[in-house]
Design a protein around this motif. Sequence first.
Motif, PDB file in Angstrom:
ATOM      1  N   PHE A  29       0.890  -1.317   0.047  1.00  0.00           N
ATOM      2  CA  PHE A  29      -0.084  -0.075   0.029  1.00  0.00           C
ATOM      3  C   PHE A  29       0.914   1.189   0.242  1.00  0.00           C
ATOM      4  O   PHE A  29       0.499   2.303  -0.492  1.00  0.00           O
ATOM      5  CB  PHE A  29      -1.012  -0.076   1.178  1.00  0.00           C
ATOM      6  CG  PHE A  29      -2.064  -0.831   1.014  1.00  0.00           C
ATOM      7  CD1 PHE A  29      -3.084  -0.716  -0.163  1.00  0.00           C
ATOM      8  CD2 PHE A  29      -2.398  -2.144   2.011  1.00  0.00           C
ATOM      9  CE1 PHE A  29      -4.121  -1.753  -0.320  1.00  0.00           C
ATOM     10  CE2 PHE A  29      -3.553  -2.787   1.774  1.00  0.00           C
ATOM     11  CZ  PHE A  29      -4.406  -2.538   0.723  1.00  0.00           C
ATOM     12  N   LEU A  33       0.805   4.102  -3.123  1.00  0.00           N
ATOM     13  CA  LEU A  33       0.699   5.352  -2.781  1.00  0.00           C
ATOM     14  C   LEU A  33       1.646   6.407  -3.508  1.00  0.00           C
ATOM     15  O   LEU A  33       1.194   7.205  -3.980  1.00  0.00           O
ATOM     16  CB  LEU A  33       0.955   5.721  -1.176  1.00  0.00           C
ATOM     17  CG  LEU A  33       0.593   7.265  -0.627  1.00  0.00           C
ATOM     18  CD1 LEU A  33      -0.756   7.353  -0.693  1.00  0.00           C
ATOM     19  CD2 LEU A  33       1.035   7.295   0.659  1.00  0.00           C
ATOM     20  N   ALA A 158      -0.776  -0.159  -9.531  1.00  0.00           N
ATOM     21  CA  ALA A 158      -0.856   1.471  -9.422  1.00  0.00           C
ATOM     22  C   ALA A 158      -0.482   2.235 -10.841  1.00  0.00           C
ATOM     23  O   ALA A 158      -1.327   3.484 -11.225  1.00  0.00           O
ATOM     24  CB  ALA A 158      -0.045   1.946  -8.339  1.00  0.00           C
ATOM     25  N   ASN A 182      -5.126  10.006  -3.280  1.00  0.00           N
ATOM     26  CA  ASN A 182      -4.108   9.552  -2.472  1.00  0.00           C
ATOM     27  C   ASN A 182      -4.492   9.400  -0.910  1.00  0.00           C
ATOM     28  O   ASN A 182      -3.713   8.312  -0.191  1.00  0.00           O
ATOM     29  CB  ASN A 182      -2.905  10.472  -2.394  1.00  0.00           C
ATOM     30  CG  ASN A 182      -2.061  10.660  -3.608  1.00  0.00           C
ATOM     31  OD1 ASN A 182      -1.918   9.570  -4.515  1.00  0.00           O
ATOM     32  ND2 ASN A 182      -1.559  11.644  -3.991  1.00  0.00           N
ATOM     33  N   PHE A 185      -5.503   5.681   0.092  1.00  0.00           N
ATOM     34  CA  PHE A 185      -4.241   4.723   0.313  1.00  0.00           C
ATOM     35  C   PHE A 185      -3.461   5.038   1.257  1.00  0.00           C
ATOM     36  O   PHE A 185      -2.609   4.152   1.953  1.00  0.00           O
ATOM     37  CB  PHE A 185      -3.700   4.733  -1.115  1.00  0.00           C
ATOM     38  CG  PHE A 185      -4.125   4.099  -2.282  1.00  0.00           C
ATOM     39  CD1 PHE A 185      -3.992   2.788  -2.557  1.00  0.00           C
ATOM     40  CD2 PHE A 185      -4.844   4.842  -3.193  1.00  0.00           C
ATOM     41  CE1 PHE A 185      -4.619   2.039  -3.877  1.00  0.00           C
ATOM     42  CE2 PHE A 185      -5.698   4.401  -4.373  1.00  0.00           C
ATOM     43  CZ  PHE A 185      -5.488   2.905  -4.356  1.00  0.00           C
ATOM     44  N   SER A 189      -2.306   2.418   4.068  1.00  0.00           N
ATOM     45  CA  SER A 189      -0.993   2.104   4.702  1.00  0.00           C
ATOM     46  C   SER A 189      -0.911   2.430   5.973  1.00  0.00           C
ATOM     47  O   SER A 189       0.096   1.523   6.497  1.00  0.00           O
ATOM     48  CB  SER A 189      -0.012   3.160   3.803  1.00  0.00           C
ATOM     49  OG  SER A 189      -0.419   3.092   2.241  1.00  0.00           O
TER      50      SER A 189
END
Length: 531
Positions: A29, A33, A158, A182, A185, A189
């Motif tokens: 993750f 990102l 991604a 963003n 994500f 994360s």
Amino acid sequence: MSLHTDPAHSSGQILPFRESLLAMLGICFVIMLVALDQTVVGTALPTVVAELKGFDLYAWVATSYLLTSVITVPIFGRLGDFFGRKPFVIASVIIFSAASALCGIADSMLFLVLARGLQGIGGGMLVGTAFACVPDLFPEAKVRLRWQVLMTSAYGIAVAVGPSLGGFLTQNWGWRWVFYVNLPFGLLSLYFIWRFFPHIRHVASNVKIRLDWPGALLIAVALGGMQLAVEELPKHGLSPALAGLLALSLASFYGLWKWEQRASQPLLPMEVWRDPSLAPLFILAICVGFAMFSMLVYAPLLFQGGFGLSPQAAGLLITPLVACITVASIVNGRLVTRVRNPNLMLYAGFVLIALASLGMALTERTSSNAFMLTAMLIGGLGFGLVLPNLTIFAQQTAPRAHLGIATALLQSLRMIGGMLGTAVTGTLVNRMYAGDVQRALELENGQQWLGAFHNPEILMDAATQQKLLAQTMQSGHDGAAMLNAAREALVGAIHMGMALAIVMALIGLWMARRVPPVSFSRPMAPPEIVD
């Protein structure tokens, strides 16, 4: 504090399968990102410029991010070696996500550039620590490469959806959503890294660590001065201020070299630079970064401004570039430990990058979509063979105590190459476009319209184009011919930038022969895990 010594998994990985999987999801993750941000922003940039104006800051939307990233990557890569990577990954996700929100609310190009600089600090921390997390979890190379497919796939997803998603969001919801995307994500994360990733240290907790603050300051001044000089020198010439800036940057590099030889715990250990197995990889990272960022940043401008395509159509054309990076990376992970000479992957990669750059340099408005898609596909395969192998080779040959800084330096130097690529190509675009447009308007006796065409913003703004066409028709000039001439000028300028990418790919191909043969039989000692 304890060490995992379970013989069922300690030889190849420090955690059991379930814990390894959950920890890797957190890393995935984090990688997504950064990767998503790199690919969606490029597609949206022409539209951003059309709304916020300020084309003179076009390259700075990318280079401000690269500038702060390139400074923070080696600093936090080394700090991760000392203190463990988990706390820095968590902090970087928070900074990156907050900066993304600021980018989304930007009301001017200057604000966006500053927010991108803050985003680059978080991105540099992420890159400097996240890529080195994988060998922390999997000391044995063959085990690590099997797990690395998961990270490569996440990165590939991604970057594969990035250009198309960027075009879709820009066209339907507005360019601000390429930054807001963003945020979810970032939350994912944070959860997985906080909950499942172990706090791993390579330096025993009873060893006193002294932070190399002078080294960090010298890195910031040296790299920051170099970036500013690269960006401004071609535009304004060698003014006294720029001469002083160049002198300060060179003096800082020299001071850094001298200081790091004396420091007890240097941020940039000199033995890393002298290592014959690592030094050629550092040069290759600069070459591949130059070519990759030149293509990622200016291919959208070529397709939208030069060829008149919509953001969504441009995103679809760029998708093979980023999607094939993933495909080639996965194939590479399966082959690199099985071929007799793994270094051949580097040769093949740079040949493909050179061919893709040549294809972009030959692309015209009349070129078929199949030709452009093929060039993008070949480029993606080339980058997919080079990028992972630089990291794999470095992590296999670097001492464990320098694992983080070696990995971070590769990422940082790749960004320096990208910084140079975007700055040099941006300078060419600005200079060549302005000169060619002026000559074209003089031929049409339309010098009074030079102000409308002084930068390529008008080529991405349909409303302004329609207004210009009406005005030129009233004055008896051929506005459509002027627009076509401006597009041709932009295409020619970007072609010159792609020619430089060819040169860098050929330099990389020549330098690849200096990389010593890599062996995947050398095991790593397991690190210390702090409970």
